[in-house]
Write a protein that holds these residues in place. Structure first.
Motif, mmCIF file in Angstrom:
data_model
loop_
_atom_site.group_PDB
_atom_site.id
_atom_site.type_symbol
_atom_site.label_atom_id
_atom_site.label_comp_id
_atom_site.label_asym_id
_atom_site.label_seq_id
_atom_site.Cartn_x
_atom_site.Cartn_y
_atom_site.Cartn_z
ATOM 1 N N TYR A 81 6.046 19.107 13.891
ATOM 2 C CA TYR A 81 6.786 20.360 14.086
ATOM 3 C C TYR A 81 8.054 20.375 13.242
ATOM 4 O O TYR A 81 8.363 21.370 12.568
ATOM 5 N N LEU A 82 8.793 19.281 13.266
ATOM 6 C CA LEU A 82 10.037 19.208 12.501
ATOM 7 C C LEU A 82 9.760 19.347 11.010
ATOM 8 O O LEU A 82 10.513 20.005 10.281
ATOM 9 N N SER A 83 8.666 18.761 10.557
ATOM 10 C CA SER A 83 8.321 18.793 9.134
ATOM 11 C C SER A 83 7.974 20.198 8.668
ATOM 12 O O SER A 83 8.450 20.663 7.625
ATOM 13 N N ILE A 84 7.134 20.888 9.438
ATOM 14 C CA ILE A 84 6.704 22.212 8.977
ATOM 15 C C ILE A 84 7.808 23.251 9.128
ATOM 16 O O ILE A 84 7.924 24.163 8.294
ATOM 17 N N ILE A 85 8.640 23.119 10.151
ATOM 18 C CA ILE A 85 9.757 24.053 10.292
ATOM 19 C C ILE A 85 10.768 23.827 9.169
ATOM 20 O O ILE A 85 11.290 24.786 8.582
ATOM 21 N N SER A 86 11.017 22.556 8.856
ATOM 22 C CA SER A 86 11.938 22.243 7.746
ATOM 23 C C SER A 86 11.404 22.783 6.430
ATOM 24 O O SER A 86 12.137 23.391 5.639
ATOM 25 N N ALA A 87 10.106 22.575 6.189
ATOM 26 C CA ALA A 87 9.494 23.058 4.952
ATOM 27 C C ALA A 87 9.582 24.575 4.865
ATOM 28 O O ALA A 87 9.907 25.138 3.803
ATOM 29 N N ALA A 88 9.308 25.255 5.974
ATOM 30 C CA ALA A 88 9.370 26.714 5.988
ATOM 31 C C ALA A 88 10.786 27.213 5.712
ATOM 32 O O ALA A 88 10.975 28.173 4.947
#
Length: 299
Positions: A81-88
């Motif tokens: 979750y942290l990875s995809i939110i950061s990427a977005a």
């Protein structure tokens, strides 16, 4: 006639077929729901985030499969979750207030739940009974990690669509209603988890079931909080949705289905029935207490 030696290979092929289907589902969902959003490198940001979700889980699968351990499964889920939110956020910057708030909500939720589950499995000796049979079978274990990526993609859909939206909307009634539901649901989930942890930590409650606090109003208050939390996120996203992006409402529906019919309530209730099914107190608790939705006990 095929020999019994062919069975393992058939099971492996079935597992790989499930992985292929799950990847197609996750990427297809991301393409449809996020197709109207910001693009980067020629692809919708949502699709890139979906690819990141799979990459994170597959990389984590490698050492987990070698060690035959599920100890870090939930922690990697939170990290996804942290990875995809950061990427977005990075690919969609600059962000409006709606995007900033919903991104913060997902980060706060993931950090809280991920750390809670990691501590819980640590207390259990790093063992989660759900993985007893699959962690020794790499193809089946890969399915679990792949499905975790799909779970992340679908549940975080509202946040990813808002963050990557090309048509930001002013803060209005849907934002405040959704935010209020999210805050209430998050509080319910946190309180329910804490009450159960405190109950189980007391030696006097060894072998007993919890029926106090929020657990006297619902047999699964943490699940109720989880469902309502993502419902609130979807409501926050409403003003920026159009066309296929309304698929974000699949998030609370998917979570409801999963938690009530597949890997949540049904499994927990079966385990509880084995422990306390003949206990009159447990039967009375089941009769008086709502299965999911919070409400006062019946007479």
């Amino acid at each position: 006639m095929s020999s019994s030696k062919d069975a393992p290979s058939k099971h492996a092929l079935r597992s790989l077929a499930v992985v292929f289907f799950a990847v197609a589902l996750g990427l297809g969902f991301a393409w449809l729901a996020g197709g109207n959003g910001v693009t980067a490198y020629g692809l919708p940001v949502f699709v890139i985030c979906a690819a990141v979700a799979f990459a994170v889980n597959w990389l984590a699968f490698i050492p987990a499969a070698i060690a035959k351990t599920e100890k870090y499964y939930d922690l990697i889920g939170a990290f996804t979750y942290l990875s995809i939110i950061s990427a977005a956020c990075i690919l969609s910057a600059p962000l409006d207030m709606r995007a900033i708030v919903i991104a913060a909500m997902v980060v706060i939720w993931a950090l809280r739940l991920g750390s809670f589950l990691f501590v819980r499995i640590g207390k259990a000796g790093g063992v989660d009974n759900r993985f007893d049979k699959i962690k020794i079978n790499p193809p089946r274990f890969l399915v679990a990690w792949t499905l975790q990526a799909v779970w992340t993609i679908i549940t975080a859909a509202a946040a990813l669509v808002v963050i990557s939206a090309t048509n930001p909307a002013p803060i209005g009634i849907f934002f405040w209603v959704g935010a209020a539901i999210w805050v209430a649901a998050f509080t319910i989930e946190v309180v329910a988890d804490r009450q159960k942890s405190t109950f189980k930590a007391d030696p006097a409650n060894e072998g007993k079931f919890i029926s106090t606090g929020l657990w006297s109003w619902s047999q699964h208050p943490n699940y109720f909080g989880e469902i309502m939390l993502w419902t609130g996120a979807a409501i926050i996203a409403l003003p920026v949705l159009s066309g296929w992006s309304f698929l974000v409402f699949a998030s609370p529906l998917f979570i409801t289905l999963l938690l009530t019919k597949i890997s949540g309530i049904n499994l927990l209730d079966k385990a509880a029935a084995k422990k306390w099914g003949d206990d009159p107190a447990y039967q009375e608790y089941r009769r008086k207490t709502s299965v999911l939705i919070l409400r006062p006990p019946s007479a």
